[in-house]
Design a protein around this motif. Structure first.
Motif, PDB file in Angstrom:
ATOM      1  N   ALA A   8       0.843  -1.204   0.000  1.00  0.00           N
ATOM      2  CA  ALA A   8       0.000   0.000   0.000  1.00  0.00           C
ATOM      3  C   ALA A   8       0.876   1.250   0.000  1.00  0.00           C
ATOM      4  N   GLY A   9       1.967   1.206   0.763  1.00  0.00           N
ATOM      5  CA  GLY A   9       2.907   2.328   0.778  1.00  0.00           C
ATOM      6  C   GLY A   9       3.494   2.596  -0.591  1.00  0.00           C
ATOM      7  N   TRP A  10       3.827   1.539  -1.314  1.00  0.00           N
ATOM      8  CA  TRP A  10       4.363   1.702  -2.662  1.00  0.00           C
ATOM      9  C   TRP A  10       3.329   2.296  -3.619  1.00  0.00           C
ATOM     10  N   VAL A  11       2.092   1.840  -3.502  1.00  0.00           N
ATOM     11  CA  VAL A  11       1.021   2.376  -4.367  1.00  0.00           C
ATOM     12  C   VAL A  11       0.819   3.859  -4.086  1.00  0.00           C
ATOM     13  N   ILE A  12       0.740   4.206  -2.813  1.00  0.00           N
ATOM     14  CA  ILE A  12       0.569   5.621  -2.443  1.00  0.00           C
ATOM     15  C   ILE A  12       1.763   6.432  -2.921  1.00  0.00           C
ATOM     16  N   THR A  13       2.961   5.899  -2.727  1.00  0.00           N
ATOM     17  CA  THR A  13       4.171   6.592  -3.175  1.00  0.00           C
ATOM     18  C   THR A  13       4.144   6.822  -4.681  1.00  0.00           C
ATOM     19  N   ALA A  14       3.715   5.827  -5.434  1.00  0.00           N
ATOM     20  CA  ALA A  14       3.650   5.974  -6.895  1.00  0.00           C
ATOM     21  C   ALA A  14       2.691   7.091  -7.295  1.00  0.00           C
ATOM     22  N   LEU A  15       1.521   7.126  -6.667  1.00  0.00           N
ATOM     23  CA  LEU A  15       0.533   8.157  -7.007  1.00  0.00           C
ATOM     24  C   LEU A  15       1.027   9.552  -6.621  1.00  0.00           C
ATOM     25  N   VAL A  16       1.594   9.672  -5.438  1.00  0.00           N
ATOM     26  CA  VAL A  16       2.115  10.968  -4.984  1.00  0.00           C
ATOM     27  C   VAL A  16       3.268  11.410  -5.880  1.00  0.00           C
ATOM     28  N   THR A  17       4.106  10.455  -6.267  1.00  0.00           N
ATOM     29  CA  THR A  17       5.238  10.776  -7.134  1.00  0.00           C
ATOM     30  C   THR A  17       4.758  11.310  -8.480  1.00  0.00           C
ATOM     31  N   LEU A  18       3.737  10.682  -9.040  1.00  0.00           N
ATOM     32  CA  LEU A  18       3.208  11.161 -10.327  1.00  0.00           C
ATOM     33  C   LEU A  18       2.713  12.600 -10.215  1.00  0.00           C
ATOM     34  N   PHE A  19       1.968  12.892  -9.152  1.00  0.00           N
ATOM     35  CA  PHE A  19       1.464  14.252  -8.998  1.00  0.00           C
ATOM     36  C   PHE A  19       2.606  15.244  -8.787  1.00  0.00           C
ATOM     37  N   LEU A  20       3.515  14.923  -7.872  1.00  0.00           N
ATOM     38  CA  LEU A  20       4.597  15.864  -7.577  1.00  0.00           C
ATOM     39  C   LEU A  20       5.538  16.025  -8.774  1.00  0.00           C
ATOM     40  N   ALA A  21       5.762  14.957  -9.528  1.00  0.00           N
ATOM     41  CA  ALA A  21       6.595  15.065 -10.732  1.00  0.00           C
ATOM     42  C   ALA A  21       5.933  15.988 -11.764  1.00  0.00           C
ATOM     43  N   PHE A  22       4.625  15.881 -11.885  1.00  0.00           N
ATOM     44  CA  PHE A  22       3.889  16.788 -12.773  1.00  0.00           C
ATOM     45  C   PHE A  22       4.077  18.234 -12.309  1.00  0.00           C
ATOM     46  N   ASP A  23       3.997  18.446 -11.009  1.00  0.00           N
ATOM     47  CA  ASP A  23       4.189  19.791 -10.447  1.00  0.00           C
ATOM     48  C   ASP A  23       5.604  20.299 -10.741  1.00  0.00           C
ATOM     49  N   VAL A  24       6.588  19.427 -10.587  1.00  0.00           N
ATOM     50  CA  VAL A  24       7.973  19.801 -10.897  1.00  0.00           C
ATOM     51  C   VAL A  24       8.077  20.259 -12.350  1.00  0.00           C
ATOM     52  N   VAL A  25       7.525  19.477 -13.253  1.00  0.00           N
ATOM     53  CA  VAL A  25       7.617  19.792 -14.683  1.00  0.00           C
ATOM     54  C   VAL A  25       6.945  21.125 -14.992  1.00  0.00           C
ATOM     55  N   THR A  26       5.774  21.371 -14.414  1.00  0.00           N
ATOM     56  CA  THR A  26       5.078  22.632 -14.710  1.00  0.00           C
ATOM     57  C   THR A  26       5.876  23.836 -14.210  1.00  0.00           C
ATOM     58  N   PHE A  98      -5.820  20.387  -0.591  1.00  0.00           N
ATOM     59  CA  PHE A  98      -5.097  19.484  -1.488  1.00  0.00           C
ATOM     60  C   PHE A  98      -3.623  19.395  -1.092  1.00  0.00           C
ATOM     61  N   ALA A  99      -3.006  20.521  -0.752  1.00  0.00           N
ATOM     62  CA  ALA A  99      -1.604  20.511  -0.330  1.00  0.00           C
ATOM     63  C   ALA A  99      -1.442  19.739   0.982  1.00  0.00           C
ATOM     64  N   ILE A 100      -2.379  19.906   1.899  1.00  0.00           N
ATOM     65  CA  ILE A 100      -2.317  19.182   3.172  1.00  0.00           C
ATOM     66  C   ILE A 100      -2.485  17.680   2.947  1.00  0.00           C
ATOM     67  N   VAL A 101      -3.441  17.306   2.127  1.00  0.00           N
ATOM     68  CA  VAL A 101      -3.673  15.887   1.827  1.00  0.00           C
ATOM     69  C   VAL A 101      -2.452  15.286   1.121  1.00  0.00           C
ATOM     70  N   THR A 102      -1.857  16.032   0.216  1.00  0.00           N
ATOM     71  CA  THR A 102      -0.661  15.539  -0.474  1.00  0.00           C
ATOM     72  C   THR A 102       0.463  15.286   0.524  1.00  0.00           C
ATOM     73  N   ALA A 103       0.655  16.195   1.470  1.00  0.00           N
ATOM     74  CA  ALA A 103       1.684  15.998   2.498  1.00  0.00           C
ATOM     75  C   ALA A 103       1.391  14.749   3.325  1.00  0.00           C
ATOM     76  N   ALA A 104       0.133  14.562   3.679  1.00  0.00           N
ATOM     77  CA  ALA A 104      -0.242  13.363   4.443  1.00  0.00           C
ATOM     78  C   ALA A 104       0.024  12.098   3.631  1.00  0.00           C
ATOM     79  N   LEU A 105      -0.230  12.153   2.330  1.00  0.00           N
ATOM     80  CA  LEU A 105       0.017  10.991   1.474  1.00  0.00           C
ATOM     81  C   LEU A 105       1.512  10.718   1.297  1.00  0.00           C
ATOM     82  N   VAL A 106       2.322  11.768   1.307  1.00  0.00           N
ATOM     83  CA  VAL A 106       3.780  11.575   1.255  1.00  0.00           C
ATOM     84  C   VAL A 106       4.209  10.738   2.463  1.00  0.00           C
ATOM     85  N   TRP A 107       3.684  11.088   3.632  1.00  0.00           N
ATOM     86  CA  TRP A 107       3.989  10.324   4.852  1.00  0.00           C
ATOM     87  C   TRP A 107       3.376   8.930   4.782  1.00  0.00           C
ATOM     88  N   ALA A 108       2.156   8.826   4.306  1.00  0.00           N
ATOM     89  CA  ALA A 108       1.488   7.526   4.235  1.00  0.00           C
ATOM     90  C   ALA A 108       2.228   6.566   3.307  1.00  0.00           C
TER      91      ALA A 108
END
Length: 123
Positions: A8-26, A98-108
């Motif tokens: 579950a941690g890996w799945v959450i990490t993958a989803l958070v990574t996709l979002f944050l990578a998109f943010d990096v690119v933008t 959304f930013a708060i939830v993203t931070a929580a998901l980074v930890w999750a």
């Protein structure tokens, strides 16, 4: 931690990574939406690129086991800055949540996979 929690941690990490990578690119590519918001808050033109680079480095460190704990903290701090900017500039509540939830998901995502991170918090 159980194997199910680690997966579950890996799945959450993958989803958070996709979002944050998109943010990096933008930010690094200075996409119009990022630049419009940058102009609205009155930041210099180079600011989104620096933010994107910092987040990108933190995101890479998040995937390296020896630096995951520090990266988790740094990404949380970065997102805390996003929360602050959203509140100061009266952005829609969704942006802040959304930013708060993203931070929580980074930890999750990191929590079940990193014993050192758990020890840091529970010590």
């Amino acid at each position: 931690m159980s194997i199910t929690a680690q997966r579950a941690g890996w799945v959450i990490t993958a989803l958070v990574t996709l979002f944050l990578a998109f943010d990096v690119v933008t930010h690094v590519l200075r996409v119009e939406a990022a630049m419009d918001f940058n102009d609205m808050i009155g930041a210099p033109g180079w600011f989104p690129v620096v933010c994107g680079a910092v987040l990108g480095l933190c995101l890479v460190a998040y995937h390296v086991p020896s630096t995951r704990a520090m990266a988790t903290i740094l990404i949380t701090a970065y997102l805390g800055g996003a929360v602050t900017v959203n509140l100061v500039f009266a952005q829609p509540a969704f942006n802040t949540v959304f930013a708060i939830v993203t931070a929580a998901l980074v930890w999750a995502g990191a929590w079940p996979r990193d014993e050192r991170l758990r020890a840091l918090v529970t010590a």
